[in-house]
Design a protein around this motif. Structure first.
Motif, PDB file in Angstrom:
ATOM      1  N   ALA A 224      -1.277  56.023 -52.210  1.00  0.00           N
ATOM      2  CA  ALA A 224      -1.765  56.549 -53.487  1.00  0.00           C
ATOM      3  C   ALA A 224      -2.345  55.430 -54.341  1.00  0.00           C
ATOM      4  CB  ALA A 224      -0.628  57.259 -54.224  1.00  0.00           C
ATOM      5  N   SER A 225      -1.655  54.284 -54.363  1.00  0.00           N
ATOM      6  CA  SER A 225      -2.167  53.191 -55.200  1.00  0.00           C
ATOM      7  C   SER A 225      -3.510  52.698 -54.660  1.00  0.00           C
ATOM      8  CB  SER A 225      -1.145  52.047 -55.263  1.00  0.00           C
ATOM      9  OG  SER A 225      -1.027  51.449 -53.988  1.00  0.00           O
ATOM     10  N   LYS A 226      -3.621  52.665 -53.335  1.00  0.00           N
ATOM     11  CA  LYS A 226      -4.896  52.250 -52.730  1.00  0.00           C
ATOM     12  C   LYS A 226      -6.019  53.235 -53.081  1.00  0.00           C
ATOM     13  CE  LYS A 226      -4.071  48.457 -50.691  1.00  0.00           C
ATOM     14  NZ  LYS A 226      -4.872  47.286 -51.070  1.00  0.00           N
ATOM     15  N   LEU A 227      -5.677  54.528 -53.041  1.00  0.00           N
ATOM     16  CA  LEU A 227      -6.687  55.547 -53.339  1.00  0.00           C
ATOM     17  C   LEU A 227      -7.142  55.448 -54.791  1.00  0.00           C
ATOM     18  CD1 LEU A 227      -5.092  58.534 -51.373  1.00  0.00           C
ATOM     19  CD2 LEU A 227      -7.313  57.499 -50.883  1.00  0.00           C
ATOM     20  N   ARG A 228      -6.189  55.175 -55.695  1.00  0.00           N
ATOM     21  CA  ARG A 228      -6.558  55.027 -57.111  1.00  0.00           C
ATOM     22  C   ARG A 228      -7.453  53.814 -57.293  1.00  0.00           C
ATOM     23  NH1 ARG A 228      -0.994  56.026 -58.014  1.00  0.00           N
ATOM     24  NH2 ARG A 228      -0.687  58.261 -58.367  1.00  0.00           N
TER      25      ARG A 228
END
Ligand SMILES: [Zn+2]
Ligand SMILES: [Zn+2]
Ligand SMILES: [Zn+2]
Length: 551
Positions: A224-228
């Motif tokens: 999720a952090s990578k996608l953000r």
């Protein structure tokens, strides 16, 4: 496909024998004996096709385009009088009450039974439905633009995983679900899976450890952090689900996406459905229409007692395999005996004994070469020079409208929906049936995880709603001029719906459960036939009960 001329040539022998007699008939069995007295290339040919003489004859005698060609050549129609049941009820409009023959009988009549006004009306209606379903699929299934959009997103995700420090080698980002089966609409969610070959067979403990590592792509919070970071919006990590996923929206294309790192089998499932879709042009529009129907009718929710889209897809494929006993629309790719060439197993998933995904065997023919000239079949070019592929020459020419209507009629019957449904073992007994399946409202076996019932979400109430909806659909399509889409969306028929619904609720208490194993799968006889052929057994062993109509 069986060439029409060939069928009519064989029927010519029957025609001549029948026209010599004053009663204008010939017993099918007499004709077979006649053929067998001398070596005949026809008989040899017949016995190498279908599952023997009777099957071939029944195919010819019941198939409309063969019948019409016969009528054109000899200016005579015929009826097939099968057994006492048909003597009572007649066959396709011919009143057989005066017939006194018990054997399967070929009887000349002087009219074309397919040209009755009633049949003409039905034919026009089913061709209209066919046109609508093909157009509906063309207009609504994924367009080129959304295919491009989906590829844009997959490239972004691939780049993201590749650039993250913990990137494993040889990973792939794959579509699955409706994007892969080509049954998606432009607005469908995009299902993506990160597939890592060497971890595919990792045991649960390893996966669990990976899931808890701070910078592992199995950790949804890390994903999720990578996608953000890369600008995706509405990012939401769902770590606790059975299959942990990350939901997000790609702002560039507007696509809603689900990404996970544990769906290698999901990819295989979707690929299998796509292999079936590619065999015949009727499969895609049929499954697409079915998915649309169950969604509009609100019987597509495995959280609320009905079935997932995946379960309906398997149900639809199972039906297409069994629509017509002697000429199925698609073969069972897990267990296919070709009449033509068969692949030696190299370069085909059927031959990979250790092709294990998530601990399940994934073995089926993905090498099929369509050899018939049927207008419905999709010819694929040869893959490589010299490589032998498994040949498939389906010869069912029923139009899609008829298939759809027959499906709804079939699925309206509780005894059909409560049989154990399996596309893996279609035509066979399912081995090692888990005990708990006998207590379930519906059983649809997963093609790879053989102990999994993908219909386990179906409640008794849900089953009754499903039956009532299929009954309503069959009724409206057959008795009114309503289009398919109107039928799916109309509320005008709610009156008859509730009436049908009450009927359906009562049915379960009347139906006998199958008493013996033999009844559990209605199509196992085809398998027996194959066995007989393999053992060089004789072909003339159909009994009457094998011809109980599928419908
Ligand atoms: Zn047969
Ligand atoms: Zn008769
Ligand atoms: Zn193969």
């Amino acid at each position: 496909m069986l060439p029409v001329d060939y069928c009519v040539n064989v029927l010519e022998g029957l025609y001549e024998m029948a026209s010599w007699t004053s009663e204008r008939y010939v017993r099918l069995w007499d004709y077979e004996v006649e053929l067998k007295i001398e070596f005949s290339p026809e008989l040899e040919e017949i016995e190498s096709r279908c599952c023997g003489f009777n099957c071939f004859m029944y195919y010819c005698l019941r198939t409309e385009h063969v019948y019409n060609a016969f009528y054109e050549r000899f200016d005579h129609g015929f009826v097939l009088v099968e057994n006492e049941d048909f003597q009572r009820n007649g066959f396709d409009g011919h009143d057989c009450s005066g017939c006194r023959h018990k054997d399967p009988l070929f009887l000349l009549v002087n009219h074309n039974r397919f040209h009755s006004p009633e049949n003409q009306r039905k034919k026009m209606a089913s061709l209209r439905l066919e046109r609508e379903l093909f157009k509906f699929y063309d207009d609504n299934a994924m367009t080129q633009k959304t295919i491009r959009d989906r590829n844009i997103v997959i490239d972004k995700i691939h780049g993201m995983v590749e650039n993250s420090r913990s990137c494993p080698p040889n990973f792939k980002v794959e579509f699955f679900g409706s994007t892969r089966t080509r049954l998606a609409s432009d607005s469908s969610d995009l299902d993506l899976a990160i597939v890592i070959p060497q971890n595919i067979n990792a045991d649960r403990e390893t996966l669990k450890r990976l899931k808890d590592m701070r910078d592992s792509i199995y950790n949804m919070h890390f994903l999720a952090s990578k996608l953000r970071e890369m600008g995706m919006t509405n990012v939401e990590a769902i770590q606790g689900a059975r299959v942990p996923i990350c939901k997000f929206v790609d702002p560039e294309t507007g696509l809603h996406c689900d990404l996970n790192a544990a769906s290698a089998l999901g990819v295989e499932n979707s690929q299998l459905i796509d292999e079936y879709r590619k065999l015949d042009t009727r499969v895609g529009p049929f499954l697409y229409a079915l998915k649309y129907f169950v969604k509009q009718r609100d019987i597509n929710d495995n959280q609320r007692g009905t079935l997932s889209s995946y379960a309906y897809c398997l149900l639809g494929i199972y039906y297409l395999m069994n629509h017509d006993h002697d000429s199925p629309i698609i073969p069972n790719l897990h267990n296919f005996k070709s009449n033509g060439d068969e692949c030696p197993g190299y370069g085909c998933k059927i031959g990979i004994r250790n092709h294990v995904v998530e601990n399940q065997q994934v073995r089926y023919h993905d090498c099929i070469e369509v050899i018939s000239d049927s207008k419905y079949q999709i010819k694929k070019e040869k893959r490589r020079q010299g490589s032998v592929r498994t040949q498939w020459d389906g010869f069912c020419l029923d139009d899609l409208g008829k298939i759809m209507l027959d499906f709804f009629k079939w699925a309206s019957k509780i005894e059909n929906l409560t049989t154990h449904i399996s596309i893996r073992y279609s035509g066979m007994d399912i081995p090692n049936v888990p005990d708990k399946w006998f207590k379930k409202s519906m059983v649809i076996q997963d093609p790879f995880i053989l102990s999994k019932n993908v219909a386990s979400s179906c409640s008794e109430l849900g089953l009754n709603r499903i039956l009532a909806e299929f009954q309503r659909a069959a009724h409206l399509l057959e008795e009114t001029d309503m289009t398919f889409v109107d039928m799916c969306n109309s509320r005008s028929a709610l009156g008859s719906y509730s009436q049908l619904s009450r009927t359906a609720v009562e049915v379960p208490f009347r139906v006998d459960k199958p008493r013996n194993k033999k009844n559990k799968n209605r199509f196992r006889h085809r398998m027996q036939q194959n066995n007989n052929q393999n053992m060089g057994g004789n072909f003339n062993n159909h009994t009457n009960d094998e011809y109980i109509s599928f419908h």
